[in-house]
Design a protein around this motif. Structure first.
Motif, mmCIF file in Angstrom:
data_model
loop_
_atom_site.group_PDB
_atom_site.id
_atom_site.type_symbol
_atom_site.label_atom_id
_atom_site.label_comp_id
_atom_site.label_asym_id
_atom_site.label_seq_id
_atom_site.Cartn_x
_atom_site.Cartn_y
_atom_site.Cartn_z
ATOM 1 N N ILE A 1 0.821 -1.220 0.000
ATOM 2 C CA ILE A 1 0.000 0.000 0.000
ATOM 3 C C ILE A 1 0.851 1.264 0.000
ATOM 4 O O ILE A 1 0.314 2.369 -0.135
ATOM 5 C CB ILE A 1 -0.982 0.034 1.189
ATOM 6 C CG1 ILE A 1 -0.229 0.171 2.517
ATOM 7 C CG2 ILE A 1 -1.865 -1.197 1.188
ATOM 8 C CD1 ILE A 1 -1.143 0.406 3.712
ATOM 9 N N GLY A 2 2.164 1.103 0.153
ATOM 10 C CA GLY A 2 3.045 2.264 0.173
ATOM 11 C C GLY A 2 3.397 2.674 1.599
ATOM 12 O O GLY A 2 2.593 2.536 2.522
ATOM 13 N N ALA A 3 4.603 3.191 1.756
ATOM 14 C CA ALA A 3 5.091 3.553 3.088
ATOM 15 C C ALA A 3 4.287 4.687 3.709
ATOM 16 O O ALA A 3 4.063 4.711 4.927
ATOM 17 C CB ALA A 3 6.568 3.946 2.999
ATOM 18 N N ARG A 4 3.824 5.628 2.893
ATOM 19 C CA ARG A 4 3.068 6.755 3.444
ATOM 20 C C ARG A 4 1.735 6.303 4.014
ATOM 21 O O ARG A 4 1.361 6.704 5.122
ATOM 22 C CB ARG A 4 2.848 7.807 2.363
ATOM 23 C CG ARG A 4 4.095 8.582 1.966
ATOM 24 C CD ARG A 4 3.764 9.573 0.872
ATOM 25 N NE ARG A 4 3.247 8.909 -0.325
ATOM 26 C CZ ARG A 4 2.613 9.499 -1.323
ATOM 27 N NH1 ARG A 4 2.384 10.803 -1.265
ATOM 28 N NH2 ARG A 4 2.205 8.824 -2.377
ATOM 29 N N ALA A 5 1.005 5.484 3.258
ATOM 30 C CA ALA A 5 -0.286 5.002 3.737
ATOM 31 C C ALA A 5 -0.103 4.141 4.980
ATOM 32 O O ALA A 5 -0.876 4.235 5.943
ATOM 33 C CB ALA A 5 -0.994 4.211 2.643
#
Length: 256
Positions: free
Chosen positions: A225-229
């Motif tokens: 889902i990506g590091a930011r999410a």
């Protein structure tokens, strides 16, 4: 022909008389809130398989497996405490991490139904289905008018997102998930999510041994889902790692 049952407390008026020491007044009968909760639950899009999921019918292992029984009972208590304290600005969300068949979706829906009883609108979404609906709604070649899916994911009072990360990674997926999670985090809008993907910081094993004895690295939640999410999820959610137990579906089947 079937007829609606008349509430014995208010006689169907929606109000009951309250006698005080020096004054008599009327207050709303709780039958109205019960009916509203039922209507809200119908709109919540709960899958038929989980429509009756509750804390009361969540099955924990028997006394022959004391460690699993203890660990899963503690998980159940933590989810109950989340609902008891709901809503809270500090940690408005709930994230259940664990292997398939550990009972994550049952607990998420049980929590969701209790939150609905408190008067909050909820929406159940399967992660992959939600992404498919959002994509088709913004694809001119699909002739789809389902542009509401993205807006619902942003604005619904409480979003339940099942099987988070169950989709191949693309820039579009990562951007979409990040925008939904970030918006809900910034607006303090509760998100209840489940995922089969491991997360090292949550205590999930991310390395397994292959049949040849060599380490194999599992795809993690952050990678999907990506590091930011992932970072915003952990900021806004009470994170629960499900213990390794026998498949919940098999365990539940034996109780019937």
């Amino acid at each position: 022909m079937a007829t609606d049952t008349v509430c014995p407390k208010c006689g169907g008026t929606g109000f009951i008389i309250v006698e005080g020491a020096h004054v008599t007044g009327a207050k709303r009968c709780d039958c109205g809130s019960k009916g509203r909760a039922g209507r809200m639950e119908e709109r919540a899009q709960i899958p038929p398989l989980y429509r009756n999921a509750s804390f009361e019918n969540f099955v924990v292992p028997g006394p022959d497996n004391p460690i699993a029984r203890r660990d899963l009972t503690n998980v159940l208590l933590t989810v109950k405490n989340y609902v008891r304290d709901f809503p809270t600005d500090a940690r408005p969300g709930l994230l259940l991490i664990g292997e398939p068949g550990t009972g994550k979706t049952h607990l998420a829906v049980a929590a969701m139904r209790r939150v609905i009883e408190k008067g909050f609108e909820c929406q159940f979404c399967d992660y992959q289905n939600l992404l498919d609906r959002i994509r088709s709604g913004y694809d001119p070649s699909s002739n789809s008018s389902d542009k509401e899916a993205y807006r619902v994911a942003l604005d619904t009072e409480v979003l339940v997102l099942d099987d988070l990360g169950a989709h191949r990674v693309t820039d579009w997926v990562e951007d979409t998930v990040t925008s939904i999670v970030t918006w809900r985090c910034n607006q303090r809008k509760p998100l209840i999510a489940t995922t089969n993907l491991p997360d090292g910081e949550a205590g999930s094993p991310v390395v397994e041994k292959s049949v040849l004895g060599k380490p194999e690295y599992r795809i993690t939640l952050a990678e999907r889902i990506g590091a930011r999410a992932r970072s915003r999820l952990f900021e806004m959610c009470t994170v629960i790692r499900m213990p390794l137990v026998e498949d919940y579906r098999l365990r539940k089947a034996r109780t019937f």
